[in-house]
Structure formats: structure tokens, C-alpha cells
Scaffold this motif. Sequence first.
Motif, mmCIF file in Angstrom:
data_model
loop_
_atom_site.group_PDB
_atom_site.id
_atom_site.type_symbol
_atom_site.label_atom_id
_atom_site.label_comp_id
_atom_site.label_asym_id
_atom_site.label_seq_id
_atom_site.Cartn_x
_atom_site.Cartn_y
_atom_site.Cartn_z
ATOM 1 N N ALA A 108 -4.952 9.608 -1.028
ATOM 2 C CA ALA A 108 -5.193 8.545 -2.006
ATOM 3 C C ALA A 108 -4.431 7.344 -1.474
ATOM 4 O O ALA A 108 -3.195 7.326 -1.512
ATOM 5 C CB ALA A 108 -4.670 8.944 -3.377
ATOM 6 N N ALA A 114 -6.900 9.381 -6.090
ATOM 7 C CA ALA A 114 -7.880 8.778 -5.172
ATOM 8 C C ALA A 114 -9.100 8.275 -5.944
ATOM 9 O O ALA A 114 -9.716 7.280 -5.577
ATOM 10 C CB ALA A 114 -8.307 9.803 -4.124
ATOM 11 N N ARG A 144 0.184 5.475 0.394
ATOM 12 C CA ARG A 144 -0.810 6.510 0.716
ATOM 13 C C ARG A 144 -0.190 7.879 0.430
ATOM 14 O O ARG A 144 0.878 8.210 0.963
ATOM 15 C CB ARG A 144 -1.218 6.406 2.198
ATOM 16 C CG ARG A 144 -2.266 7.403 2.609
ATOM 17 C CD ARG A 144 -3.150 6.861 3.742
ATOM 18 N NE ARG A 144 -2.408 6.399 4.907
ATOM 19 C CZ ARG A 144 -2.310 7.090 6.053
ATOM 20 N NH1 ARG A 144 -2.901 8.249 6.174
ATOM 21 N NH2 ARG A 144 -1.633 6.589 7.072
ATOM 22 N N ARG A 163 0.821 -1.222 0.000
ATOM 23 C CA ARG A 163 0.000 0.000 0.000
ATOM 24 C C ARG A 163 0.845 1.258 0.000
ATOM 25 O O ARG A 163 1.845 1.352 0.716
ATOM 26 C CB ARG A 163 -0.891 0.013 1.248
ATOM 27 C CG ARG A 163 -2.289 -0.474 0.959
ATOM 28 C CD ARG A 163 -3.119 -0.454 2.205
ATOM 29 N NE ARG A 163 -4.047 0.660 2.256
ATOM 30 C CZ ARG A 163 -5.077 0.787 1.458
ATOM 31 N NH1 ARG A 163 -5.291 -0.090 0.495
ATOM 32 N NH2 ARG A 163 -5.906 1.802 1.581
ATOM 33 N N GLN A 167 -7.737 4.229 -9.994
ATOM 34 C CA GLN A 167 -6.556 3.383 -9.777
ATOM 35 C C GLN A 167 -5.535 3.545 -10.919
ATOM 36 O O GLN A 167 -4.324 3.536 -10.699
ATOM 37 C CB GLN A 167 -6.980 1.912 -9.676
ATOM 38 C CG GLN A 167 -5.834 0.923 -9.553
ATOM 39 C CD GLN A 167 -5.185 0.917 -8.163
ATOM 40 O OE1 GLN A 167 -5.881 0.995 -7.157
ATOM 41 N NE2 GLN A 167 -3.853 0.835 -8.107
ATOM 42 N N PHE A 206 -3.511 6.589 -10.425
ATOM 43 C CA PHE A 206 -2.581 6.298 -9.332
ATOM 44 C C PHE A 206 -1.384 5.496 -9.875
ATOM 45 O O PHE A 206 -0.224 5.819 -9.610
ATOM 46 C CB PHE A 206 -3.342 5.504 -8.262
ATOM 47 C CG PHE A 206 -2.529 5.095 -7.083
ATOM 48 C CD1 PHE A 206 -2.393 5.941 -5.997
ATOM 49 C CD2 PHE A 206 -1.928 3.847 -7.036
ATOM 50 C CE1 PHE A 206 -1.645 5.556 -4.886
ATOM 51 C CE2 PHE A 206 -1.184 3.462 -5.941
ATOM 52 C CZ PHE A 206 -1.045 4.313 -4.860
ATOM 53 N N ASP A 207 -1.660 4.454 -10.662
ATOM 54 C CA ASP A 207 -0.584 3.622 -11.224
ATOM 55 C C ASP A 207 0.340 4.451 -12.130
ATOM 56 O O ASP A 207 1.560 4.270 -12.112
ATOM 57 C CB ASP A 207 -1.178 2.460 -12.039
ATOM 58 C CG ASP A 207 -1.892 1.442 -11.148
ATOM 59 O OD1 ASP A 207 -1.619 1.402 -9.941
ATOM 60 O OD2 ASP A 207 -2.746 0.696 -11.685
ATOM 61 N N GLU A 257 2.306 0.095 5.235
ATOM 62 C CA GLU A 257 2.160 1.021 4.098
ATOM 63 C C GLU A 257 3.316 2.012 4.028
ATOM 64 O O GLU A 257 4.061 2.192 4.996
ATOM 65 C CB GLU A 257 0.822 1.752 4.139
ATOM 66 C CG GLU A 257 0.586 2.625 5.329
ATOM 67 C CD GLU A 257 -0.765 3.349 5.266
ATOM 68 O OE1 GLU A 257 -1.588 3.084 4.381
ATOM 69 O OE2 GLU A 257 -0.968 4.223 6.131
ATOM 70 N N ARG A 263 -3.880 3.424 -1.913
ATOM 71 C CA ARG A 263 -4.188 2.355 -2.865
ATOM 72 C C ARG A 263 -3.110 1.274 -2.842
ATOM 73 O O ARG A 263 -1.995 1.494 -2.389
ATOM 74 C CB ARG A 263 -4.295 2.922 -4.281
ATOM 75 C CG ARG A 263 -5.547 3.753 -4.490
ATOM 76 C CD ARG A 263 -5.687 4.124 -5.958
ATOM 77 N NE ARG A 263 -6.976 4.754 -6.222
ATOM 78 C CZ ARG A 263 -8.098 4.100 -6.457
ATOM 79 N NH1 ARG A 263 -8.100 2.775 -6.463
ATOM 80 N NH2 ARG A 263 -9.224 4.744 -6.697
ATOM 81 N N THR A 264 -3.485 0.134 -3.415
ATOM 82 C CA THR A 264 -2.538 -0.961 -3.579
ATOM 83 C C THR A 264 -1.751 -0.712 -4.864
ATOM 84 O O THR A 264 -2.339 -0.370 -5.896
ATOM 85 C CB THR A 264 -3.316 -2.294 -3.684
ATOM 86 O OG1 THR A 264 -4.080 -2.443 -2.490
ATOM 87 C CG2 THR A 264 -2.386 -3.470 -3.836
ATOM 88 N N THR A 265 -0.442 -0.876 -4.784
ATOM 89 C CA THR A 265 0.371 -0.679 -5.991
ATOM 90 C C THR A 265 0.349 -1.961 -6.831
ATOM 91 O O THR A 265 0.137 -3.053 -6.302
ATOM 92 C CB THR A 265 1.830 -0.317 -5.616
ATOM 93 O OG1 THR A 265 2.310 -1.268 -4.663
ATOM 94 C CG2 THR A 265 1.911 1.064 -5.013
#
Length: 386
Positions: free
Chosen positions: A102, A350, A94, A92, A353, A356-357, A185, A104-106
Amino acid sequence: MTRLSSGRRRRRRTGYRPGVTADVVVVGAGPAGATAALAALRAHPGLDVRLVDRADFPRDKPCGDGIAPHALDVLAGLGLEGLFDDRIPVHRLRLVKQGHGAARTTRSPNFVVPREIFDARLVAAALDAGARFERRRVRAVDHLDARVVVLAHGAHPLPGAAPRRGRTAFALRGYAPTPPGRASEQVIVFGDQRQPSYAWSFDRGDGWANVGYGEVLSPARAAPSRALLLGELERLLPGATEDGRAWRGHHLPLSSWRFRPPEGRVLTVGDAAGLINPLTGEGIYYAVLTGAAAGRAAAEALAAGRPQAAGRRYRRAVTPALGVHLVNTAAAARLSTLDVVVDAGVRAAARDQRIFDDFVDLGLGGGTLTPRLGAGLVAGLLRTGS
Ligand SMILES: Cc1cc2nc3c(=O)[nH]c(=O)nc-3n(C[C@H](O)[C@H](O)[C@H](O)COP(=O)(O)OP(=O)(O)OC[C@H]3O[C@@H](n4cnc5c(N)ncnc54)[C@H](O)[C@@H]3O)c2cc1C
């Protein structure tokens, strides 16, 4: 902690052979240098490769200890799969800006591994491949007796090395017990006063976290004191400094929009080349990427009987990997000086995904400002403004 075996310790101390010209001398045995030595020997195992460092290993290096999957991919390409099979991965990430987050799982896990362990493992791999270790401080580039020289001496200047462009940041890190709310995280809290800046807490998985705060240095204000760095860390991440220890600060030579290695037989890699991501302060991916490219270029140029061609080969290898990426990170770093942009970016990550990636690839790997990331930023800015 991984320690070099006594056999390896003996072997690396016998490396110095004054008067005998080495095929490759690598100055600095951090991730960039150790990877360069390993890559040269993977390409041509018979080479005389000397890995020179002023420090004995294992040694500490002030760092956030965050090792991105992108760096591990490069190392896996050199046969170092499973380097952290005994460590706990962190899935994770953050990102926080002014209270918005935000989390999230990477796509692939990161690892938080003290540099005392990580760097010693890379040095051990280079020695296993046949490199010889010399413990000594190199005073100037022209004192080196080698067909090809790889400069991997990190952020500190070395007489005779090429000057670098790009801004400089300064960061302080320590180790502190991980509070329950920050376990498993990596947390990054973007600053709101001395920009660009951020505080971090990267859980190691063993009850401790690497915590720190860093900011880009500016001629318009005084360099940050230790008290200021600790104060900002505690303000942005309350409780992060509690029972903290091993506080150490260090400069970060941030990359500019361009990296064009010169021709010739002296190759510069990692921090020595001014290659730290200006958005995130991540430098290990660039260090192993350029180290691997330089080691291979050196070996191939030597095999072709043309050590002078090493620089050109190195440039050809790194330009496709870093050319467009560095232009993009430079642009993104410029934008990130604006609070509203960082705020919009965190909001966009957020929401989506994939955005975020994309941010993770830009900040930790070789990614670019994708149209999706751009559109997400614009949408975030419109929302912030409305
Ligand atoms: C506080 C902080 C936090 C960071 N956090 C992260 C993070 O979480 N993730 C990340 O990816 N990056 C991070 N970075 C950046 C990362 O630490 C560097 O990019 C990385 O160490 C670069 O590796 P390198 O091999 O180029 O240099 P280094 O790791 O600095 O290695 C250089 C080596 O050269 C040796 N040396 C220097 N001068 C000489 C000499 N004259 N003669 C002989 N040997 C010499 C040194 O002893 C050292 O072993 C952080 C940096 C700082 C300062």
C-alpha cells in the motif's frame, strides 16, 4: 548539522548549582526531556529548570529518525513552528506484506531527521527558553534536589524509577545510500518469520536512508544477534545493507494498554515511562506529548505552591490524549501477531486512502481503531480467506 552556539555551550555548563534546590530537574535531554523543560518554561518563564544528561549534545541516538507530523504539531504548540524548514519532507509511505503493498501519500508529511540534529535543536530551544544544562549521569532518583522531578532517561533503567509494564523490542539501525526505487519515501516491510517484526528504509532526502530491522523480544526464543538483525533486514529489503554504516542497536520499551501516572512530584515521560507504539515502534510523538504535559503540569503545580500536585495534573492531561488510544494500540498489536491480519490491513490500506490515514494515525499519532479500519480489516480477512 545544527550545533549549539559557543554561548549556549558556556551557559549550559554553568547550570550545576549544588546545594540550591531547583524548581524542576529533568533527567535526560532527549525529545521527552527537552520538551518537558521547554514546556515548563513556556508556562512560567522565571522557573529554575535544569536539564541533566549524561551525554553532551549533539549526540546520536539509535532510531529510525522518522518524525511524524503529530509530533511536530505538539512542538508547534510550544512555539517551535518550522523546526524542519531546511529539511526535505517525505510525503509517501509504503507498507509491504508478503509482496503486497500500500503506497500512498500521507495527509501531512513526515520528516527523516538524524537524531543528532533533531535532539540538539530541541535542547537549544529549551536553553533559549531559560533552561540550564548539566552534563552528568544521574545514579538514582533520590539523589535529585528539586521541587519537581521529570524522569526522561529513555529506555535504560534508573534506580528509584517506577517499573514499567509492556513488552520490549530490539532494533538495529544504520545509514545506507538510498537506492533509486526507495527515494522520497518511507518503506516498511512487515516480517514473516520472527513476529512481530519489520524492516524499514526511510529516505532522508540527501541521498542516504535510515535503514533497520526490529522485532519484539520473546522469552520463547533467543535474543536476536547482530548477524540475524542484518540478515533479516537484507532479506526483507534486498540491498538495504549495502554500503551501510553507523550500525547501532537499542531496546524499545513498548507501551501496554494502560498508562496511569502516579501522584506526587516525580513525573515519568517518553521511553522512561515505557511509551513506544507497539504497532510501529514510534516513540517520538509520545515523548514530546508526555514531555509537554509534564512540563506544564510541573510549572502549574509550582505556581500553585503545591509541587506534590504535579503528578495528578500530569495524569489529568495525558489520560484524555492516551487513555483510549493505548487500549486500541494494545489490541491492534495483539492482532498484528497474526500474519493474516497484517496482510488484510495492508490490502485494506491499499484499497482506501481513508483506511490508510486511520492506520497512520493509530501507528504514529493518537488515533484509534476506527469502525472504518475495523471494517476494512474484516473485508481484507474475508478476501484473504476466499
Ligand atoms: C532502532 C530504533 C528505531 C526507532 N525509530 C523510531 C522512529 O523512526 N520514529 C519514532 O518516533 N521513534 C522511533 N524509535 C523510538 C524513539 O527512538 C524513542 O521513543 C525516543 O528516543 C524517546 O525519546 P526519550 O526522550 O524518551 O528518550 P531518549 O531519546 O532515549 O533520551 C534519553 C536521554 O536520557 C539520557 N540519560 C539516560 N540515562 C541517564 C542518566 N542516568 N543520567 C543522565 N542522563 C541520562 C540519555 O543520554 C538520553 O539523551 C526508535 C527506536 C529505536 C531503538
